[in-house]
Write a protein that holds these residues in place. Structure first.
Motif, PDB file in Angstrom:
ATOM      1  N   GLN A 117      42.610  35.031  48.522  1.00 51.37           N
ATOM      2  CA  GLN A 117      43.750  35.854  48.114  1.00 51.37           C
ATOM      3  C   GLN A 117      43.320  36.811  47.011  1.00 51.37           C
ATOM      4  O   GLN A 117      42.509  36.460  46.154  1.00 51.37           O
ATOM      5  CB  GLN A 117      44.897  34.978  47.609  1.00 51.37           C
ATOM      6  N   ARG A 118      43.897  38.018  47.016  1.00 53.27           N
ATOM      7  CA  ARG A 118      43.620  39.023  45.982  1.00 53.27           C
ATOM      8  C   ARG A 118      44.765  39.044  44.979  1.00 53.27           C
ATOM      9  O   ARG A 118      45.930  39.105  45.366  1.00 53.27           O
ATOM     10  CB  ARG A 118      43.465  40.403  46.617  1.00 53.27           C
ATOM     11  N   ILE A 119      44.415  38.984  43.681  1.00 52.60           N
ATOM     12  CA  ILE A 119      45.433  39.089  42.642  1.00 52.60           C
ATOM     13  C   ILE A 119      46.001  40.505  42.677  1.00 52.60           C
ATOM     14  O   ILE A 119      45.249  41.483  42.660  1.00 52.60           O
ATOM     15  CB  ILE A 119      44.847  38.794  41.238  1.00 52.60           C
ATOM     16  N   PRO A 120      47.324  40.657  42.751  1.00 55.52           N
ATOM     17  CA  PRO A 120      47.906  41.991  42.916  1.00 55.52           C
ATOM     18  C   PRO A 120      47.765  42.869  41.673  1.00 55.52           C
ATOM     19  O   PRO A 120      47.552  42.377  40.564  1.00 55.52           O
ATOM     20  CB  PRO A 120      49.385  41.697  43.209  1.00 55.52           C
ATOM     21  N   ASN A 121      47.897  44.172  41.877  1.00 59.93           N
ATOM     22  CA  ASN A 121      47.775  45.137  40.782  1.00 59.93           C
ATOM     23  C   ASN A 121      48.840  44.953  39.719  1.00 59.93           C
ATOM     24  O   ASN A 121      48.663  45.388  38.582  1.00 59.93           O
ATOM     25  CB  ASN A 121      47.828  46.566  41.322  1.00 59.93           C
ATOM     26  N   SER A 122      49.948  44.304  40.054  1.00 57.00           N
ATOM     27  CA  SER A 122      51.002  44.070  39.071  1.00 57.00           C
ATOM     28  C   SER A 122      50.541  43.159  37.933  1.00 57.00           C
ATOM     29  O   SER A 122      51.093  43.186  36.846  1.00 57.00           O
ATOM     30  CB  SER A 122      52.236  43.471  39.749  1.00 57.00           C
ATOM     31  N   ASN A 123      49.496  42.369  38.178  1.00 56.62           N
ATOM     32  CA  ASN A 123      48.887  41.553  37.128  1.00 56.62           C
ATOM     33  C   ASN A 123      47.708  42.348  36.579  1.00 56.62           C
ATOM     34  O   ASN A 123      46.578  42.213  37.040  1.00 56.62           O
ATOM     35  CB  ASN A 123      48.439  40.203  37.694  1.00 56.62           C
ATOM     36  N   ALA A 125      45.844  42.310  33.969  1.00 57.37           N
ATOM     37  CA  ALA A 125      44.680  41.628  33.389  1.00 57.37           C
ATOM     38  C   ALA A 125      43.721  41.096  34.441  1.00 57.37           C
ATOM     39  O   ALA A 125      42.523  40.977  34.187  1.00 57.37           O
ATOM     40  CB  ALA A 125      45.136  40.487  32.486  1.00 57.37           C
ATOM     41  N   ALA A 126      44.248  40.779  35.628  1.00 55.24           N
ATOM     42  CA  ALA A 126      43.410  40.133  36.648  1.00 55.24           C
ATOM     43  C   ALA A 126      43.420  40.858  37.983  1.00 55.24           C
ATOM     44  O   ALA A 126      42.935  40.319  38.977  1.00 55.24           O
ATOM     45  CB  ALA A 126      43.880  38.694  36.837  1.00 55.24           C
ATOM     46  N   ALA A 127      43.941  42.068  38.024  1.00 53.74           N
ATOM     47  CA  ALA A 127      44.058  42.797  39.294  1.00 53.74           C
ATOM     48  C   ALA A 127      42.705  42.924  39.977  1.00 53.74           C
ATOM     49  O   ALA A 127      41.699  43.264  39.350  1.00 53.74           O
ATOM     50  CB  ALA A 127      44.650  44.180  39.043  1.00 53.74           C
ATOM     51  N   GLY A 128      42.679  42.645  41.273  1.00 50.74           N
ATOM     52  CA  GLY A 128      41.452  42.786  42.054  1.00 50.74           C
ATOM     53  C   GLY A 128      40.636  41.526  42.169  1.00 50.74           C
ATOM     54  O   GLY A 128      39.759  41.431  43.028  1.00 50.74           O
ATOM     55  N   ILE A 144      36.756  28.999  44.470  1.00 51.81           N
ATOM     56  CA  ILE A 144      35.731  30.025  44.324  1.00 51.81           C
ATOM     57  C   ILE A 144      36.465  31.291  43.901  1.00 51.81           C
ATOM     58  O   ILE A 144      37.579  31.558  44.367  1.00 51.81           O
ATOM     59  CB  ILE A 144      34.887  30.231  45.600  1.00 51.81           C
ATOM     60  N   ILE A 145      35.846  32.042  43.004  1.00 55.70           N
ATOM     61  CA  ILE A 145      36.513  33.204  42.428  1.00 55.70           C
ATOM     62  C   ILE A 145      35.537  34.374  42.361  1.00 55.70           C
ATOM     63  O   ILE A 145      34.370  34.201  42.019  1.00 55.70           O
ATOM     64  CB  ILE A 145      37.100  32.865  41.040  1.00 55.70           C
ATOM     65  N   TYR A 146      36.037  35.543  42.751  1.00 64.37           N
ATOM     66  CA  TYR A 146      35.233  36.763  42.771  1.00 64.37           C
ATOM     67  C   TYR A 146      35.897  37.800  41.881  1.00 64.37           C
ATOM     68  O   TYR A 146      37.099  38.055  41.998  1.00 64.37           O
ATOM     69  CB  TYR A 146      35.124  37.306  44.197  1.00 64.37           C
ATOM     70  N   GLY A 151      38.138  44.145  37.769  1.00 63.05           N
ATOM     71  CA  GLY A 151      38.606  42.898  37.200  1.00 63.05           C
ATOM     72  C   GLY A 151      37.659  42.255  36.210  1.00 63.05           C
ATOM     73  O   GLY A 151      38.020  41.316  35.522  1.00 63.05           O
ATOM     74  N   LEU A 152      36.430  42.771  36.116  1.00 58.05           N
ATOM     75  CA  LEU A 152      35.453  42.109  35.263  1.00 58.05           C
ATOM     76  C   LEU A 152      35.845  42.080  33.793  1.00 58.05           C
ATOM     77  O   LEU A 152      35.524  41.132  33.098  1.00 58.05           O
ATOM     78  CB  LEU A 152      34.087  42.796  35.397  1.00 58.05           C
ATOM     79  N   ASN A 153      36.535  43.093  33.303  1.00 62.09           N
ATOM     80  CA  ASN A 153      36.901  43.112  31.896  1.00 62.09           C
ATOM     81  C   ASN A 153      37.752  41.918  31.508  1.00 62.09           C
ATOM     82  O   ASN A 153      37.784  41.519  30.357  1.00 62.09           O
ATOM     83  CB  ASN A 153      37.668  44.405  31.565  1.00 62.09           C
ATOM     84  N   PHE A 154      38.434  41.329  32.493  1.00 65.37           N
ATOM     85  CA  PHE A 154      39.289  40.181  32.254  1.00 65.37           C
ATOM     86  C   PHE A 154      38.494  38.989  31.727  1.00 65.37           C
ATOM     87  O   PHE A 154      38.971  38.241  30.890  1.00 65.37           O
ATOM     88  CB  PHE A 154      39.983  39.824  33.562  1.00 65.37           C
ATOM     89  N   GLN A 155      37.239  38.823  32.197  1.00 63.52           N
ATOM     90  CA  GLN A 155      36.479  37.645  31.828  1.00 63.52           C
ATOM     91  C   GLN A 155      35.195  37.925  31.063  1.00 63.52           C
ATOM     92  O   GLN A 155      34.775  37.112  30.264  1.00 63.52           O
ATOM     93  CB  GLN A 155      36.101  36.851  33.099  1.00 63.52           C
ATOM     94  N   VAL A 156      34.555  39.049  31.321  1.00 61.26           N
ATOM     95  CA  VAL A 156      33.213  39.240  30.780  1.00 61.26           C
ATOM     96  C   VAL A 156      33.207  39.308  29.260  1.00 61.26           C
ATOM     97  O   VAL A 156      32.208  39.018  28.629  1.00 61.26           O
ATOM     98  CB  VAL A 156      32.570  40.497  31.407  1.00 61.26           C
TER      99      VAL A 156
END
Length: 198
Positions: A117-123, A125-128, A144-146, A151-156
């Motif tokens: 599933q893809r996190i929607p653009n409405s979120n 912080a995690a879109a994409g 598993i998470i991609y 979306g990388l700025n959310f975690q990196v």
């Protein structure tokens, strides 16, 4: 508090669990010990306890699998849901969701999600970000998470030495490696209180 040392899970059949985590998820066995005695009875709060404990490593992170040889415990309820307080899962970062998903399908893993599933653009912080939930042989939820480029700025921004815990997630970032099985991204724990360590 400085870091998460490992994530522990209780399994019913250690050989089966080690085979799953090593063959399906690319973990490497680091140690395998059997322990018993008064100290472990007092630590666990169980009389006559005898444990087999295996540590498995993926990238820089470890999980600790424990089989209670005696006494045996209850199985995970088949009607467990993600809104219950005992629910937890670990997420494994992948660099190619489609290949990782096909890899899991080749092992006929038990699904929790219908498909990635893809996190929607409405979120924002995690879109994409794309995610897929499945289960190990004992019914523990795994993910598993991609992370897409957006979306990388959310975690990196999180480093291995910076741990932030909040109501439903514990983040310990290590995004490395090829398409599958090179790092645990986070463990998601349901907490009844807020805790922040940054």
């Amino acid at each position: 508090m400085t870091a998460v040392e490992s994530v522990g899970m209780t399994v019913s059949d250690m050989d089966r669990a080690v085979e799953f985590y090593s063959q399906v998820l690319s973990f490497k066995k680091v140690s395998d010990v059997e322990v018993l005695g008064t100290e472990y009875e007092q630590l666990q709060g169980l009389f006559g306890v005898r444990l087999r404990v295996v540590r498995m490593q993926l990238s820089n992170e470890t999980i600790e699998l424990t089989e209670y040889l005696t006494p045996k415990g209850k199985l995970i309820s088949i009607d467990s849901h993600s809104n219950e307080r005992w629910f937890q899962h670990i997420a494994i970062a992948v660099s190619n969701m489609d290949k990782a998903y096909q890899h899991l399908r080749s092992f006929k893993v038990q699904r929790a999600s219908t498909a990635p599933q893809r996190i929607p653009n409405s979120n924002k912080a995690a879109a994409g970000i794309r995610a897929f939930y499945f289960k190990d042989p004992d019914g523990h939820n795994l993910e598993i998470i991609y992370f897409s480029i957006k979306g990388l700025n959310f975690q990196v921004t999180l480093s291995a030495k910076r741990l932030c815990m909040s109501n439903f997630a514990v983040f310990a970032k290590i995004f490395v490696g090829s398409y599958f099985g090179k790092g645990i991204d986070y463990t998601s724990l349901q907490l009844s209180h807020r805790l922040l360590v940054c």
